[in-house]
Design a protein around this motif. Structure first.
Motif, short mmCIF file in Angstrom:
data_model
loop_
_atom_site.label_atom_id
_atom_site.label_comp_id
_atom_site.label_asym_id
_atom_site.label_seq_id
_atom_site.Cartn_x
_atom_site.Cartn_y
_atom_site.Cartn_z
N LEU A 169 23.89 -14.74 42.15
CA LEU A 169 24.60 -15.69 43.01
C LEU A 169 25.04 -15.02 44.31
O LEU A 169 24.91 -15.60 45.40
CB LEU A 169 25.83 -16.24 42.28
CG LEU A 169 25.61 -17.38 41.31
CD1 LEU A 169 26.91 -17.70 40.56
CD2 LEU A 169 25.09 -18.62 42.03
N ASP A 170 25.57 -13.80 44.20
CA ASP A 170 26.05 -13.09 45.38
C ASP A 170 24.91 -12.88 46.38
O ASP A 170 25.08 -13.05 47.60
CB ASP A 170 26.65 -11.75 44.95
CG ASP A 170 27.55 -11.13 46.01
OD1 ASP A 170 27.92 -11.82 46.99
OD2 ASP A 170 27.89 -9.94 45.86
N LEU A 171 23.74 -12.53 45.89
CA LEU A 171 22.57 -12.35 46.76
C LEU A 171 22.12 -13.69 47.34
O LEU A 171 21.86 -13.81 48.54
CB LEU A 171 21.43 -11.70 45.98
CG LEU A 171 21.64 -10.23 45.59
CD1 LEU A 171 20.66 -9.82 44.50
CD2 LEU A 171 21.49 -9.33 46.80
N ALA A 172 22.04 -14.70 46.49
CA ALA A 172 21.56 -16.02 46.94
C ALA A 172 22.47 -16.62 47.99
O ALA A 172 22.01 -17.33 48.90
CB ALA A 172 21.42 -16.96 45.75
N HIS A 173 23.76 -16.33 47.91
CA HIS A 173 24.70 -16.90 48.87
C HIS A 173 24.46 -16.39 50.29
O HIS A 173 24.93 -16.99 51.26
CB HIS A 173 26.14 -16.56 48.45
CG HIS A 173 26.58 -17.28 47.23
ND1 HIS A 173 27.68 -16.90 46.48
CD2 HIS A 173 26.07 -18.37 46.59
CE1 HIS A 173 27.82 -17.72 45.46
NE2 HIS A 173 26.85 -18.62 45.50
N GLY A 174 23.74 -15.29 50.42
CA GLY A 174 23.41 -14.76 51.75
C GLY A 174 22.05 -15.17 52.25
O GLY A 174 21.57 -14.64 53.26
N SER A 175 21.41 -16.13 51.59
CA SER A 175 20.02 -16.44 51.91
C SER A 175 19.82 -17.01 53.32
O SER A 175 18.73 -16.95 53.87
CB SER A 175 19.46 -17.42 50.87
OG SER A 175 20.22 -18.62 50.86
N MET A 176 20.88 -17.55 53.91
CA MET A 176 20.76 -18.06 55.28
C MET A 176 20.45 -16.94 56.28
O MET A 176 19.86 -17.17 57.33
CB MET A 176 22.06 -18.75 55.70
CG MET A 176 22.00 -19.41 57.07
SD MET A 176 23.58 -20.12 57.55
CE MET A 176 24.44 -18.66 58.12
N PHE A 177 20.82 -15.72 55.92
CA PHE A 177 20.73 -14.62 56.87
C PHE A 177 19.52 -13.72 56.63
O PHE A 177 19.39 -12.67 57.27
CB PHE A 177 22.00 -13.76 56.78
CG PHE A 177 23.26 -14.57 56.86
CD1 PHE A 177 23.64 -15.19 58.04
CD2 PHE A 177 24.05 -14.74 55.73
CE1 PHE A 177 24.80 -15.95 58.10
CE2 PHE A 177 25.21 -15.50 55.79
CZ PHE A 177 25.58 -16.11 56.98
N THR A 178 18.63 -14.09 55.72
CA THR A 178 17.50 -13.24 55.37
C THR A 178 16.20 -14.05 55.41
O THR A 178 16.22 -15.28 55.47
CB THR A 178 17.67 -12.67 53.95
OG1 THR A 178 17.54 -13.74 52.98
CG2 THR A 178 19.01 -11.99 53.78
N PRO A 179 15.07 -13.37 55.38
CA PRO A 179 13.81 -14.09 55.21
C PRO A 179 13.86 -14.95 53.94
O PRO A 179 14.62 -14.66 53.01
CB PRO A 179 12.78 -12.96 55.07
CG PRO A 179 13.39 -11.81 55.80
CD PRO A 179 14.86 -11.91 55.54
N THR A 180 13.07 -15.99 53.90
CA THR A 180 13.11 -16.94 52.80
C THR A 180 12.79 -16.25 51.48
O THR A 180 11.69 -15.73 51.27
CB THR A 180 12.10 -18.07 53.04
OG1 THR A 180 12.42 -18.71 54.28
CG2 THR A 180 12.14 -19.09 51.91
#
Length: 324
Positions: free
Chosen positions: A56-67
């Motif tokens: 969840l912690d990683l997924a919550h930053g998905s706006m800022f990374t490649p898809t």
């Protein structure tokens, strides 16, 4: 909101599975996410609460990374159909403890774990990171029955980065212009390959500082000591190494999935190298989508070859102790 950074050109439908959601496993996942190494990153850990929280912690930053899709589960099925499976689970190195002391517990873990991973990801390349990585790589190879090229330990990729950093600091030359490798054990018997080390196009042996040799024996000895003791210092200060190994393993995975054909010092089965045979240790190899390729030709000084043979015997003796 639009994505802030352009997507990485990783092949579509690629999947990396990471076994172990602790400091090392989670940091590898993070490094893979921010560099766009794969389209799916799967975390597997027997601690259901922790692995869900990490995912969840990683997924919550998905706006800022490649898809990237990040998933986590305590069910090994989350690793299904992975292209690469990274193994970080196992007993962790304690302050002052030699990596080899971890061998018994981590070999036993692999005996149970590896068949279950291959049951759900039969085509995967397996990348052991768990220490002692040379012994664990041999265990994974033995328990998997895979061709040697499909078992690629993280080896001395991180050690070689540490070596290049120290050479850079001493010479004042930027790290990207340093070419140097550590070979042998990822541990105390690691061997810096000085005879094949370069700053730009200049051999280390020819490098001058104010007209004097830039890397005399005492400097080389100090650098080797700093490389082999680096993990002990980090573990003593913060309890575990994580950032550098995360970046190193992400680089290995990107090399494999992107079929980049780079030369990296990974751990794989050595079958005949100057009389060194039937042992897993690190040597510079061509790495591509099929895994670990041939060892590249190396210029070796006689003392370097002697040290590599001694390193191989140390690894072999411990493997024999565990029936590998």
């Amino acid at each position: 909101m639009v994505q802030l950074f352009p997507a990485h050109s990783a092949p579509r439908n690629t999947k990396v599975a990471i076994v172990g959601a602790g400091a090392v496993g989670a940091t590898i996942a993070y490094a893979c996410q921010i560099h766009g190494v794969a389209h799916t990153i799967a975390l597997y850990d027997t601690n259901a609460t922790k692995v869900r929280a990490q995912a969840l912690d990683l997924a919550h930053g998905s706006m800022f990374t490649p898809t990237t899709e990040v998933v986590g589960s305590a069910d090994v099925g989350v690793c299904a159909d992975a292209d690469v499976v990274v193994i970080t689970a196992g007993a962790k190195q304690k302050p002052g403890q030699d990596r080899m002391a971890l061998a018994g517990d981590n070999v036993a873990l692999c005996r149970d774990l590896v068949p279950r991973l291959l049951a759900v990801a039969p085509e995967a390349i397996l990348v052991p990171v768990t220490n002692p990585v040379d012994v664990v790589t041999r265990a994974v190879l033995t328990f998997s029955g895979l061709p040697a090229r499909r078992v690629v330990g993280s080896g001395t990729v991180l050690d070689s980065s540490r070596l290049r950093m120290l050479i850079s600091e001493h010479s004042g030359v930027g790290t990207p212009s340093v070419r140097a490798y550590i070979a042998g054990e990822h541990g105390d018997s690691a061997v810096p390959l000085w005879s094949g080390a370069f700053l730009g196009s200049v051999p280390i042996s020819d490098w001058k500082t104010d007209g004097a040799p830039g890397f005399p024996d005492e400097i080389r000895t100090a650098i080797k000591h700093a490389v082999t003791n680096a993990a002990y210092e980090v573990i003593a200060g913060k309890g575990a190494t994580s950032y550098a190994i995360g970046l190193a393993v992400a680089y290995v995975l990107d090399t494999i999935l992107g079929d980049q054909r780079l030369i990296l010092p990974v751990t794989s089965l050595v079958e005949d190298f100057h009389g060194i045979t039937n042992v897993c240790l690190s040597l510079p190899r061509l790495l591509d989508r099929s895994g670990a390729g041939a060892v590249v030709p190396l210029p070796l000084a006689p003392d370097e070859l002697d040290q590599l043979r001694a390193s191989a015997e140390k690894i072999r003796a411990l493997c024999h102790e565990f029936g590998l």
